[in-house]
Design a protein around this motif. Structure first.
Motif, PDB file in Angstrom:
ATOM      1  N   THR A   1       0.821  -1.259   0.013  1.00  0.00           N
ATOM      2  CA  THR A   1      -0.227   0.091  -0.083  1.00  0.00           C
ATOM      3  C   THR A   1       0.998   1.173  -0.222  1.00  0.00           C
ATOM      4  O   THR A   1       0.627   2.209  -0.709  1.00  0.00           O
ATOM      5  CB  THR A   1      -0.818   0.032   1.278  1.00  0.00           C
ATOM      6  N   MET A   2       1.809   1.251   0.860  1.00  0.00           N
ATOM      7  CA  MET A   2       2.713   2.509   0.844  1.00  0.00           C
ATOM      8  C   MET A   2       3.392   2.507  -0.560  1.00  0.00           C
ATOM      9  O   MET A   2       3.514   3.827  -1.015  1.00  0.00           O
ATOM     10  CB  MET A   2       3.807   2.115   2.098  1.00  0.00           C
TER      11      MET A   2
ATOM     12  N   GLN B   1       2.492   1.965  -3.394  1.00  0.00           N
ATOM     13  CA  GLN B   1       1.877   2.434  -4.348  1.00  0.00           C
ATOM     14  C   GLN B   1       1.448   3.880  -4.013  1.00  0.00           C
ATOM     15  O   GLN B   1       1.528   4.701  -5.234  1.00  0.00           O
ATOM     16  CB  GLN B   1       0.314   1.753  -4.239  1.00  0.00           C
ATOM     17  N   ILE B   2       1.198   4.223  -2.935  1.00  0.00           N
ATOM     18  CA  ILE B   2       1.187   5.775  -2.489  1.00  0.00           C
ATOM     19  C   ILE B   2       2.305   6.562  -3.071  1.00  0.00           C
ATOM     20  O   ILE B   2       2.402   7.582  -3.603  1.00  0.00           O
ATOM     21  CB  ILE B   2       0.893   6.029  -1.087  1.00  0.00           C
ATOM     22  N   LEU B   3       3.699   5.788  -2.756  1.00  0.00           N
ATOM     23  CA  LEU B   3       4.867   6.650  -3.251  1.00  0.00           C
ATOM     24  C   LEU B   3       4.958   6.718  -4.568  1.00  0.00           C
ATOM     25  O   LEU B   3       5.505   7.873  -5.196  1.00  0.00           O
ATOM     26  CB  LEU B   3       6.306   5.921  -2.844  1.00  0.00           C
ATOM     27  N   ARG B   4       4.309   5.902  -5.468  1.00  0.00           N
ATOM     28  CA  ARG B   4       4.439   5.792  -6.887  1.00  0.00           C
ATOM     29  C   ARG B   4       3.450   6.950  -7.250  1.00  0.00           C
ATOM     30  O   ARG B   4       3.810   7.748  -7.999  1.00  0.00           O
ATOM     31  CB  ARG B   4       3.921   4.451  -7.449  1.00  0.00           C
ATOM     32  N   ILE B   5       2.384   7.005  -6.768  1.00  0.00           N
ATOM     33  CA  ILE B   5       1.400   8.147  -7.090  1.00  0.00           C
ATOM     34  C   ILE B   5       1.945   9.523  -6.775  1.00  0.00           C
ATOM     35  O   ILE B   5       1.856  10.314  -7.610  1.00  0.00           O
ATOM     36  CB  ILE B   5       0.053   7.900  -6.297  1.00  0.00           C
TER      37      ILE B   5
ATOM     38  N   TYR C   1      12.228  16.731   1.885  1.00  0.00           N
ATOM     39  CA  TYR C   1      11.839  15.476   1.566  1.00  0.00           C
ATOM     40  C   TYR C   1      10.434  15.306   1.166  1.00  0.00           C
ATOM     41  O   TYR C   1       9.651  16.100   1.583  1.00  0.00           O
ATOM     42  CB  TYR C   1      12.059  14.464   2.973  1.00  0.00           C
ATOM     43  N   ASP C   2      10.052  14.684   0.147  1.00  0.00           N
ATOM     44  CA  ASP C   2       8.932  14.329  -0.550  1.00  0.00           C
ATOM     45  C   ASP C   2       7.989  13.631   0.237  1.00  0.00           C
ATOM     46  O   ASP C   2       6.752  13.702   0.413  1.00  0.00           O
ATOM     47  CB  ASP C   2       8.605  13.954  -1.810  1.00  0.00           C
ATOM     48  N   VAL C   3       8.519  12.471   1.135  1.00  0.00           N
ATOM     49  CA  VAL C   3       7.792  11.627   1.919  1.00  0.00           C
ATOM     50  C   VAL C   3       8.720  11.496   3.069  1.00  0.00           C
ATOM     51  O   VAL C   3       9.890  11.140   3.091  1.00  0.00           O
ATOM     52  CB  VAL C   3       7.552  10.434   1.295  1.00  0.00           C
ATOM     53  N   ILE C   4       8.216  11.449   4.228  1.00  0.00           N
ATOM     54  CA  ILE C   4       8.865  10.933   5.511  1.00  0.00           C
ATOM     55  C   ILE C   4       8.043   9.775   6.024  1.00  0.00           C
ATOM     56  O   ILE C   4       6.791   9.849   6.274  1.00  0.00           O
ATOM     57  CB  ILE C   4       8.739  11.984   6.427  1.00  0.00           C
ATOM     58  N   PHE C   5       8.733   8.799   6.232  1.00  0.00           N
ATOM     59  CA  PHE C   5       8.175   7.426   6.690  1.00  0.00           C
ATOM     60  C   PHE C   5       8.741   7.198   7.919  1.00  0.00           C
ATOM     61  O   PHE C   5       9.819   6.947   8.157  1.00  0.00           O
ATOM     62  CB  PHE C   5       8.535   6.435   5.824  1.00  0.00           C
ATOM     63  N   ILE C   6       7.707   7.056   9.047  1.00  0.00           N
ATOM     64  CA  ILE C   6       8.066   6.844  10.447  1.00  0.00           C
ATOM     65  C   ILE C   6       7.792   5.559  10.882  1.00  0.00           C
ATOM     66  O   ILE C   6       6.709   5.072  10.796  1.00  0.00           O
ATOM     67  CB  ILE C   6       7.241   8.125  11.351  1.00  0.00           C
ATOM     68  N   ASP C   7       8.667   4.738  11.248  1.00  0.00           N
ATOM     69  CA  ASP C   7       8.664   3.490  11.553  1.00  0.00           C
ATOM     70  C   ASP C   7       9.673   2.808  12.398  1.00  0.00           C
ATOM     71  O   ASP C   7      10.517   1.881  12.306  1.00  0.00           O
ATOM     72  CB  ASP C   7       8.944   2.630   9.945  1.00  0.00           C
TER      73      ASP C   7
ATOM     74  N   ASP D   1       3.894   4.129  10.205  1.00  0.00           N
ATOM     75  CA  ASP D   1       3.497   2.725  10.448  1.00  0.00           C
ATOM     76  C   ASP D   1       3.122   2.332  11.860  1.00  0.00           C
ATOM     77  O   ASP D   1       3.427   3.025  12.834  1.00  0.00           O
ATOM     78  CB  ASP D   1       4.584   1.661  10.096  1.00  0.00           C
ATOM     79  N   ASN D   2       2.502   1.060  12.040  1.00  0.00           N
ATOM     80  CA  ASN D   2       2.082   0.657  13.396  1.00  0.00           C
ATOM     81  C   ASN D   2       1.188   1.570  14.169  1.00  0.00           C
ATOM     82  O   ASN D   2       1.076   1.296  15.407  1.00  0.00           O
ATOM     83  CB  ASN D   2       3.246   0.320  14.141  1.00  0.00           C
ATOM     84  N   VAL D   3       0.228   2.237  13.515  1.00  0.00           N
ATOM     85  CA  VAL D   3      -0.575   3.169  14.365  1.00  0.00           C
ATOM     86  C   VAL D   3      -1.925   2.491  14.907  1.00  0.00           C
ATOM     87  O   VAL D   3      -2.261   2.929  15.775  1.00  0.00           O
ATOM     88  CB  VAL D   3      -1.189   4.228  13.727  1.00  0.00           C
ATOM     89  N   LEU D   4      -1.937   1.282  14.492  1.00  0.00           N
ATOM     90  CA  LEU D   4      -3.156   0.303  15.102  1.00  0.00           C
ATOM     91  C   LEU D   4      -2.583  -0.457  16.056  1.00  0.00           C
ATOM     92  O   LEU D   4      -3.487  -1.510  16.825  1.00  0.00           O
ATOM     93  CB  LEU D   4      -3.928  -0.330  14.093  1.00  0.00           C
TER      94      LEU D   4
END
Ligand code: SAH
Ligand code: MG
Length: 213
Positions: free
Chosen positions: A43-44, A46-50, A125-131, A157-160
């Motif tokens: 999912t992530m 795909q979002i990065l590609r878009i 940065y275009d995207v920041i990924f927190i994991d 990630d892991n917010v649930l």
């Protein structure tokens, strides 16, 4: 995800990854490295590609799995990724070397809360990924949001947290405290004046926050 059957169905539809990725996925299971869940990372990506992200900041490299998956999905991109665990850094370096994509990935070795200067040098940065450490999400977000480009996304990630955020009775005090921190973060994030956020119930829960213009 709520529905195990559907989850297995979706995972079963995802094509096999290349042999290095499959090896990393097995390594993660065998060594209990919490790499992103398959449906979550797909999912992530795909979002990065878009988003057509060129420059990505990742907090929490582990063995380099998600960094390499992002590098492969976006061959023109550069990924700056931070890890503090010495042993995981060594494994990450080996996997990066073997992947042939090492050039695309800049590994910052250290605590994410202490390497701001190195992160700043390659901003925005275009995207920041927190994991990374779940109890610190708000601090990571606040520290690095200023280096996000105007059209940028912050993905968390892991917010649930295995569904525990929706449980009322949790025996372990340690887990209960961690759940409260994540729940507080989720409320804070959903009401942040500068971002529109949606929580996708995929993988372990993925929040996607878009900076308002
Ligand atoms: N993104 C990876 C998984 C990361 S697991 C993937 O999906 O492939 C989380 C990692 O964050 C762990 O390896 C842990 O050592 C690291 N970490 C946790 N807190 C950190 C911090 N404050 N600074 C740097 N790394 C941190
Ligand atoms: Mg994760």
């Amino acid at each position: 995800m709520q529905n195990d059957k559907l989850h297995s169905y979706i995972e079963g539809l995802i094509p096999e990854r290349n042999s290095l990725f499959m090896e990393m996925e097995r390594f993660a299971v065998e060594n209990k490295v919490p790499i992103m869940e398959l449906a979550g990372i797909e999912t992530m990506l795909q979002i990065l590609r878009i988003q057509k992200a060129d420059k990505i900041l990742e907090v929490g490299t582990a063995i380099g799995y998600s960094a390499l998956r992002m590098a492969e999905a976006l061959p023109e991109s550069t990924i700056v990724t931070i890890e503090r665990d010495v042993e995981r850094i060594q494994f990450a370096e080996q996997f990066l070397m073997r992947s042939g994509r090492g050039e695309q990935i800049h590994l910052i070795k250290g605590d994410a809360l202490e390497v701001e200067e190195l992160v700043r040098r390659q901003a925005p940065y275009d995207v920041i990924f927190i994991d990374a450490a779940k109890g610190q999400y708000k601090r990571f977000f606040e520290l690095y949001a200023k280096y996000l480009s105007d059209d940028g996304l912050i993905i968390t990630d892991n917010v649930l947290f295995k569904g525990l955020v929706a449980e009322t009775e949790i025996d372990s005090k340690r887990i209960r405290n961690l759940v409260k921190k994540i729940d507080d973060f989720n409320h804070w994030l959903m009401n942040h004046p500068d971002y529109n956020t949606v929580i996708l119930p995929v993988g372990d829960g993925v929040a996607v926050s878009k900076k308002k213009r």
